[in-house]
Design a protein around this motif. Structure first.
Motif, short mmCIF file in Angstrom:
data_model
loop_
_atom_site.label_atom_id
_atom_site.label_comp_id
_atom_site.label_asym_id
_atom_site.label_seq_id
_atom_site.Cartn_x
_atom_site.Cartn_y
_atom_site.Cartn_z
N ILE A 1 -45.67 41.40 14.10
CA ILE A 1 -46.71 40.47 13.64
C ILE A 1 -47.55 39.96 14.81
O ILE A 1 -48.78 39.96 14.74
N ILE A 2 -46.90 39.54 15.87
CA ILE A 2 -47.62 38.90 16.98
C ILE A 2 -48.41 39.90 17.82
O ILE A 2 -49.59 39.68 18.11
N TRP A 3 -47.79 41.01 18.21
CA TRP A 3 -48.45 41.92 19.14
C TRP A 3 -49.06 43.16 18.49
O TRP A 3 -49.96 43.76 19.06
N LEU A 4 -48.55 43.55 17.34
CA LEU A 4 -49.06 44.78 16.73
C LEU A 4 -49.97 44.53 15.53
O LEU A 4 -50.46 45.47 14.93
N GLY A 5 -50.16 43.28 15.19
CA GLY A 5 -51.10 42.92 14.14
C GLY A 5 -50.66 43.30 12.74
O GLY A 5 -51.49 43.51 11.86
N GLU A 6 -49.35 43.39 12.51
CA GLU A 6 -48.87 43.72 11.17
C GLU A 6 -49.07 42.54 10.24
O GLU A 6 -49.15 41.39 10.66
N GLU A 7 -49.10 42.83 8.96
CA GLU A 7 -49.36 41.82 7.94
C GLU A 7 -48.16 40.87 7.80
O GLU A 7 -47.01 41.30 7.81
#
Length: 66
Positions: A37-43
């Motif tokens: 979530i924080i670094w890879l931009g996952e939902e």
């Protein structure tokens, strides 16, 4: 990874194997969830957040039941 394995073996000095391994894998699962979530931009959906909270709840229950 070496540090992680060392910390698992260290925790097994005071915790049973099942509890130590459950806490170890749960921390890894929630950690991977947060990295995504924080670094890879996952939902961040309510379902995924709920699942992570259930994992944390299970870790807490496992640790306090020991």
């Amino acid at each position: 990874m070496i540090l992680s394995g060392f910390l698992l073996s260290w925790s097994m000095k005071t915790l049973p194997l099942g509890t130590a391994y459950t806490v170890w894998t749960g921390i890894g699962a929630v950690g991977a969830f947060l990295v995504g979530i924080i670094w890879l931009g996952e939902e961040l959906s309510p379902g995924r957040l709920g699942a992570a909270l259930l994992i944390l709840t299970g870790i807490g229950l496992m640790k306090f039941a020991t």
